[in-house]
Design a protein around this motif. Sequence first.
Motif, PDB file in Angstrom:
ATOM      1  N   HIS A 253      23.266  24.875 -18.057  1.00 48.55           N
ATOM      2  CA  HIS A 253      21.941  24.263 -17.905  1.00 48.55           C
ATOM      3  C   HIS A 253      20.892  25.152 -17.252  1.00 48.55           C
ATOM      4  O   HIS A 253      19.770  24.695 -17.011  1.00 48.55           O
ATOM      5  CB  HIS A 253      22.068  22.949 -17.122  1.00 48.55           C
TER       6      HIS A 253
ATOM      7  N   LYS B  12      34.773  18.565 -22.955  1.00 49.05           N
ATOM      8  CA  LYS B  12      34.233  19.404 -24.029  1.00 49.05           C
ATOM      9  C   LYS B  12      33.369  18.585 -24.991  1.00 49.05           C
ATOM     10  O   LYS B  12      32.299  19.025 -25.424  1.00 49.05           O
ATOM     11  CB  LYS B  12      35.367  20.080 -24.791  1.00 49.05           C
ATOM     12  N   TYR B  13      33.830  17.377 -25.309  1.00 51.94           N
ATOM     13  CA  TYR B  13      33.087  16.566 -26.268  1.00 51.94           C
ATOM     14  C   TYR B  13      32.096  15.614 -25.594  1.00 51.94           C
ATOM     15  O   TYR B  13      31.264  15.021 -26.275  1.00 51.94           O
ATOM     16  CB  TYR B  13      34.059  15.775 -27.141  1.00 51.94           C
TER      17      TYR B  13
ATOM     18  N   LEU C 269      30.190  16.626 -22.672  1.00 52.85           N
ATOM     19  CA  LEU C 269      29.083  17.386 -22.085  1.00 52.85           C
ATOM     20  C   LEU C 269      28.158  17.915 -23.178  1.00 52.85           C
ATOM     21  O   LEU C 269      28.584  18.135 -24.309  1.00 52.85           O
ATOM     22  CB  LEU C 269      29.626  18.547 -21.254  1.00 52.85           C
ATOM     23  N   THR C 270      26.923  18.133 -22.825  1.00 57.03           N
ATOM     24  CA  THR C 270      25.937  18.662 -23.787  1.00 57.03           C
ATOM     25  C   THR C 270      25.490  20.059 -23.363  1.00 57.03           C
ATOM     26  O   THR C 270      25.599  20.428 -22.191  1.00 57.03           O
ATOM     27  CB  THR C 270      24.714  17.748 -23.875  1.00 57.03           C
ATOM     28  N   ARG C 271      24.978  20.814 -24.319  1.00 58.42           N
ATOM     29  CA  ARG C 271      24.501  22.170 -24.061  1.00 58.42           C
ATOM     30  C   ARG C 271      23.063  22.293 -24.559  1.00 58.42           C
ATOM     31  O   ARG C 271      22.805  22.269 -25.767  1.00 58.42           O
ATOM     32  CB  ARG C 271      25.400  23.186 -24.771  1.00 58.42           C
ATOM     33  N   PRO C 272      22.101  22.427 -23.655  1.00 56.75           N
ATOM     34  CA  PRO C 272      20.697  22.557 -24.086  1.00 56.75           C
ATOM     35  C   PRO C 272      20.463  23.885 -24.802  1.00 56.75           C
ATOM     36  O   PRO C 272      21.148  24.883 -24.540  1.00 56.75           O
ATOM     37  CB  PRO C 272      19.916  22.495 -22.766  1.00 56.75           C
ATOM     38  N   ASP C 273      19.512  23.897 -25.699  1.00 57.98           N
ATOM     39  CA  ASP C 273      19.190  25.097 -26.468  1.00 57.98           C
ATOM     40  C   ASP C 273      17.997  25.804 -25.849  1.00 57.98           C
ATOM     41  O   ASP C 273      16.873  25.304 -25.889  1.00 57.98           O
ATOM     42  CB  ASP C 273      18.896  24.717 -27.924  1.00 57.98           C
TER      43      ASP C 273
ATOM     44  N   TYR D 161      24.725  25.558 -33.118  1.00 60.48           N
ATOM     45  CA  TYR D 161      25.214  24.376 -33.851  1.00 60.48           C
ATOM     46  C   TYR D 161      26.673  24.057 -33.535  1.00 60.48           C
ATOM     47  O   TYR D 161      27.164  22.991 -33.893  1.00 60.48           O
ATOM     48  CB  TYR D 161      25.028  24.594 -35.352  1.00 60.48           C
TER      49      TYR D 161
ATOM     50  N   GLY E 117      27.679  23.552 -30.574  1.00 64.27           N
ATOM     51  CA  GLY E 117      27.629  22.604 -29.470  1.00 64.27           C
ATOM     52  C   GLY E 117      28.306  23.131 -28.220  1.00 64.27           C
ATOM     53  O   GLY E 117      28.488  24.328 -28.045  1.00 64.27           O
ATOM     54  N   ASN E 118      28.690  22.220 -27.352  1.00 64.14           N
ATOM     55  CA  ASN E 118      29.313  22.592 -26.084  1.00 64.14           C
ATOM     56  C   ASN E 118      30.746  23.089 -26.301  1.00 64.14           C
ATOM     57  O   ASN E 118      31.488  22.541 -27.113  1.00 64.14           O
ATOM     58  CB  ASN E 118      29.333  21.381 -25.143  1.00 64.14           C
TER      59      ASN E 118
END
Length: 295
Positions: A35, A111-112, A114-118, A127, A129-130
């Motif tokens: 983040h 892993k599934y 949590l989110t990963r901002p771009d 694409y 993802g996290n």
Amino acid sequence: MRVRATARGWTAVWLVVLAIVQAAAFLAVWRVAVHVEVGQWVDTVALTGNRIGQDRIDEPVDRILNAMSVVSLLAATAVIGFIALIRGRIALAVTATLLIGGANATTQLLKYGLTRPDFGIDPERIYAGNSLPSGHATVAASVAVALVLVLPRKVRVFGAFVGAGYAAVAGVATLSAGWHRPSDAVAAFLVVGVWAALAGLVLLITQREQAQVESADAHRVAATVLSVGGVLALVACGFALAWLVELRGTPPGELARRPLFVGYAGSAAGIVGTMGVVMALVLAAVHRLVPRVKG
């Protein structure tokens, strides 16, 4: 009996502190590497640096990673449980199995979940993802730690060094293969560390009153070697990444060979160092968690 109860109480406090500290370290790694823009940049530089010499290590790296499957994890868990059972330690067999299952389930949920901002730093992989934590690193580390718990004290140190080395190599292999960023492996080891502390609490609660905790069984030298080696590797990682951050205005794909190598090697040192410290903490406490038992 009062002295025995006091010792168990302090051990329980120590394990709770370890669980909290390692969970906090996981949150810090996740926050900074996922983040924070500069954290993503460093992770991407290290991952981009894996192309240096990749042709020479592709085959062994693939062998290491492809050996880690659901079947191999189940087989390793069964072997670890069997070792505990033939030693007459039913609670240990159950706890070691829960450690492996809990750590790997936690990794998959994180892993599934949590989110990963771009931030536009790694458009090639956005694409996907996290990817934090690494499933392969979790498998290797959880099996290594569980094995140390169930092994007899005479071969425990050998198992700790082999297990830590195997997990560290697996973590670096995920980076070398381009499967994971370095923070993914570090986060995976911290997840296992938290579960190791929780497993220790379970073992402490189920421990028999006649259990003999012998100071002679403490692996102080080996734990010190692992911890000092791990800390030195983490310090080297810190210096490497501190130097690298000065170049953060340059896109990872445009960096020269030297900063890419520094990012890759420094991050690899961080992976190795984290596993060394986690295993050292396990080895330092295991004689109190799996002590000698009369009769």
